[in-house]
Enzyme design. Structure first.
Site, PDB file in Angstrom:
ATOM      1  N   ARG A 194      48.114  31.833  46.577  1.00  0.00           N
ATOM      2  CA  ARG A 194      47.729  31.250  45.289  1.00  0.00           C
ATOM      3  C   ARG A 194      46.262  31.520  45.039  1.00  0.00           C
ATOM      4  O   ARG A 194      45.581  32.139  45.866  1.00  0.00           O
ATOM      5  CB  ARG A 194      47.955  29.733  45.331  1.00  0.00           C
ATOM      6  N   ASN A 213      46.892  31.968  51.976  1.00  0.00           N
ATOM      7  CA  ASN A 213      47.115  31.114  50.815  1.00  0.00           C
ATOM      8  C   ASN A 213      47.676  31.973  49.698  1.00  0.00           C
ATOM      9  O   ASN A 213      46.993  32.881  49.200  1.00  0.00           O
ATOM     10  CB  ASN A 213      45.820  30.438  50.366  1.00  0.00           C
ATOM     11  N   VAL A 263      40.493  27.381  45.491  1.00  0.00           N
ATOM     12  CA  VAL A 263      39.493  26.529  44.843  1.00  0.00           C
ATOM     13  C   VAL A 263      38.168  27.278  44.713  1.00  0.00           C
ATOM     14  O   VAL A 263      37.469  27.184  43.700  1.00  0.00           O
ATOM     15  CB  VAL A 263      39.283  25.230  45.661  1.00  0.00           C
ATOM     16  N   GLU A 322      43.045  34.111  55.561  1.00  0.00           N
ATOM     17  CA  GLU A 322      42.006  33.357  56.245  1.00  0.00           C
ATOM     18  C   GLU A 322      41.926  33.793  57.713  1.00  0.00           C
ATOM     19  O   GLU A 322      42.943  33.935  58.381  1.00  0.00           O
ATOM     20  CB  GLU A 322      42.284  31.864  56.137  1.00  0.00           C
ATOM     21  N   HIS A 339      34.808  30.464  59.635  1.00  0.00           N
ATOM     22  CA  HIS A 339      36.005  30.564  58.796  1.00  0.00           C
ATOM     23  C   HIS A 339      35.688  31.548  57.671  1.00  0.00           C
ATOM     24  O   HIS A 339      34.899  31.245  56.775  1.00  0.00           O
ATOM     25  CB  HIS A 339      36.354  29.184  58.229  1.00  0.00           C
ATOM     26  N   GLU A 366      45.967  32.189  58.555  1.00  0.00           N
ATOM     27  CA  GLU A 366      47.025  31.886  57.596  1.00  0.00           C
ATOM     28  C   GLU A 366      46.717  32.561  56.280  1.00  0.00           C
ATOM     29  O   GLU A 366      45.629  33.108  56.086  1.00  0.00           O
ATOM     30  CB  GLU A 366      47.156  30.372  57.389  1.00  0.00           C
ATOM     31  N   GLY A 417      45.230  21.904  52.736  1.00  0.00           N
ATOM     32  CA  GLY A 417      44.252  20.849  52.494  1.00  0.00           C
ATOM     33  C   GLY A 417      43.753  20.165  53.747  1.00  0.00           C
ATOM     34  O   GLY A 417      43.202  19.064  53.694  1.00  0.00           O
ATOM     35  N   GLY A 418      43.947  20.823  54.908  1.00  0.00           N
ATOM     36  CA  GLY A 418      43.454  20.258  56.150  1.00  0.00           C
ATOM     37  C   GLY A 418      44.362  19.220  56.781  1.00  0.00           C
ATOM     38  O   GLY A 418      44.090  18.720  57.874  1.00  0.00           O
ATOM     39  N   LYS A 427      48.506  22.317  64.328  1.00  0.00           N
ATOM     40  CA  LYS A 427      48.507  22.578  62.885  1.00  0.00           C
ATOM     41  C   LYS A 427      49.897  22.375  62.303  1.00  0.00           C
ATOM     42  O   LYS A 427      50.902  22.568  62.979  1.00  0.00           O
ATOM     43  CB  LYS A 427      48.044  24.019  62.595  1.00  0.00           C
TER      44      LYS A 427
END
Length: 450
Positions: free
Chosen positions: A291, A289, A294, A274, A207, A287, A163-164, A157
């Protein structure tokens, strides 16, 4: 409350923030590229400032131009949306230096939680379980040594970004050198950071993510969980809340521990933790995020909250009025990401002009989109066209409602992933709720992916 904020983003998320601002009596300024001059957010914002040409690096990633736009327009705050500069520590710090409120966490906390390796360490210290992993790796030699210690299969990773990108599953030692080199080159180009780390691989992992809100005074709540296991090449394509199959008690435990962990590191505003959940329902922090996500609409529909408005209130310094006992998950919500891609041709990106546009409606249907008939899809940006979201009392009813909404949705002029989602919603594995991160890849033939 803020009198005026600048939105440093585009597409549906920019429009989403503009609408929240309008309902709160806040003037909105859209910072846009030349390619987005005719976009719906530019038409609907109270003010608009062009910050550069179509290429992201010269516009939506151009920090001096965005800061200048905020100062010229007398904006008091900047909402970064998701992607672009939303998790850029330098941008958050510059906002702070020029006395513009960055609608998100502080630069100091973002620097910890935005870096996946330091975030792992911080969450370990805060008491969350994590998978065995490595520190930041930058050379092939040290990566090979670390891989031999962890064992195969393993996940590779990127330390920065999202975004993968940079994520790879490596099954055997002979695959390692080439995969590491390709992934490192990819993330170096995308994020200007070639840091890589390795993590033990979990087969058939779900996930699951926890949405949190924390105000500037340390009071925080979680808003339940989202199941984001339907992914393609580590990019989410469908999300739902609450997650099927997992026990309610387990999800509540994850939420409570997530809130305590972010409070310990001094996190503020909206954020998402996550997790991977294995077949024995053991969960591991992956991890964070720092923010808005989506997929935030599915949480809004099951909690009846407006996450953007909560972000703005927290950023302004208001106390969070919610208590954990106030958060009640009601019904079931599903979001399909409609993108400009052709699933019958390995999801090849599409551009062109929208010749006809007719979004679905009816009870429990929400469409977050910046599309309109005559709109030309620019080639510079992410392929997301719309988020089709439905709510119903039960998951079965939500699936039926989504199937109906997909049938109604008309987007002509370009190929979209609507047919793919129709097939996914009818797949027995999805209907049963037994999805995992490699579900779409392993069921590609049944889903009509070529």
């Amino acid at each position: 409350m803020f009198r005026k904020i600048l939105i440093a983003n585009r597409g549906e998320i920019a429009l989403r923030v503009i609408r929240a601002c309008r309902e709160m009596g806040i003037r909105s300024v859209i910072a846009h590229s030349e390619a987005d001059r005719d976009s719906l957010p530019v038409q609907m914002a109270d003010e608009r400032i062009c910050i550069g040409p179509g290429a992201s690096g010269k516009s939506y990633l151009n920090i001096p131009n965005i800061i200048s736009a905020a100062i010229i327009s007398n904006a008091e705050a900047i909402h970064p949306g998701y992607g672009f500069l939303s998790e850029n520590t330098s941008f958050a710090q510059i906002c702070q230096d020029v006395n513009i409120t960055f609608i998100g966490p502080s630069a100091e906390v973002m620097s910890v939680m935005g870096d996946k390796v330091s975030a792992r360490q911080a969450m370990i210290e805060a008491g969350l379980p994590t998978l065995p992993g490595t520190p930041v790796l930058r050379t092939l030699e040290e990566a090979k040594a670390a891989a031999a210690e962890i064992g195969f299969p393993l996940m590779l990773k990127a330390v920065a970004g999202g975004g993968g990108r940079g994520i790879r599953l490596i099954n055997a030692p002979e695959e390692f050198e080439r995969t590491f080199t390709v992934a490192q080159n990819e993330v170096r180009e995308a994020f200007n950071d070639d840091g890589i780390y390795l993590e033990r691989y979990v087969a058939k992992a779900r996930h699951v993510e926890i949405q949190v809100l924390v105000d500037n005074y340390g009071h925080g709540v979680h808003l339940g969980e989202r199941n984001c296991s339907c992914q393609r090449r580590n990019q989410k394509v469908l999300e739902e809340s609450p997650t099927p199959i997992l026990p309610r008690e387990l999800c509540n435990e994850m939420g409570e521990r997530a809130v305590r962990a972010v409070q310990k590191v001094g996190y503020r505003n909206a954020g998402t933790l996550e997790f991977l959940v294995d077949e024995k329902n053991r969960y591991y922090f992956m991890e964070m995020n720092t923010r808005l996500q989506v997929e935030h609409p599915v949480t809004e529909l099951v909690t009846s909250l407006d996450l953007v408005k909560e972000q703005l209130r927290i950023a302004y310094g208001e106390h969070l009025q919610l208590r954990q006992e106030d958060i009640k998950l009601r019904g079931h919500a599903i979001e399909c990401r409609i993108t400009a891609e052709d699933a019958d041709k390995d999801f090849r990106p599409q551009t062109g002009v929208i010749e006809k546009y007719l979004p679905p409606g009816g009870p429990g249907v929400r469409v977050d989109s910046h599309l309109y008939a005559g709109y030309e899809i620019p080639p510079h940006y992410d392929s997301l066209l719309a988020k089709l979201v439905v709510w119903a009392e039960t998951r079965d009813e939500a699936i039926a409602r989504m199937q109906r909404a997909l049938e109604e949705y008309v987007i002509e002029g370009i190929t979209t992933t609507i047919p793919f989602h129709q097939r996914l919603l009818k797949h027995e594995g999805f209907i049963s709720g037994d999805t995992y991160t490699r579900f779409i890849q392993e069921e590609s033939a049944a889903l009509g992916i070529k």
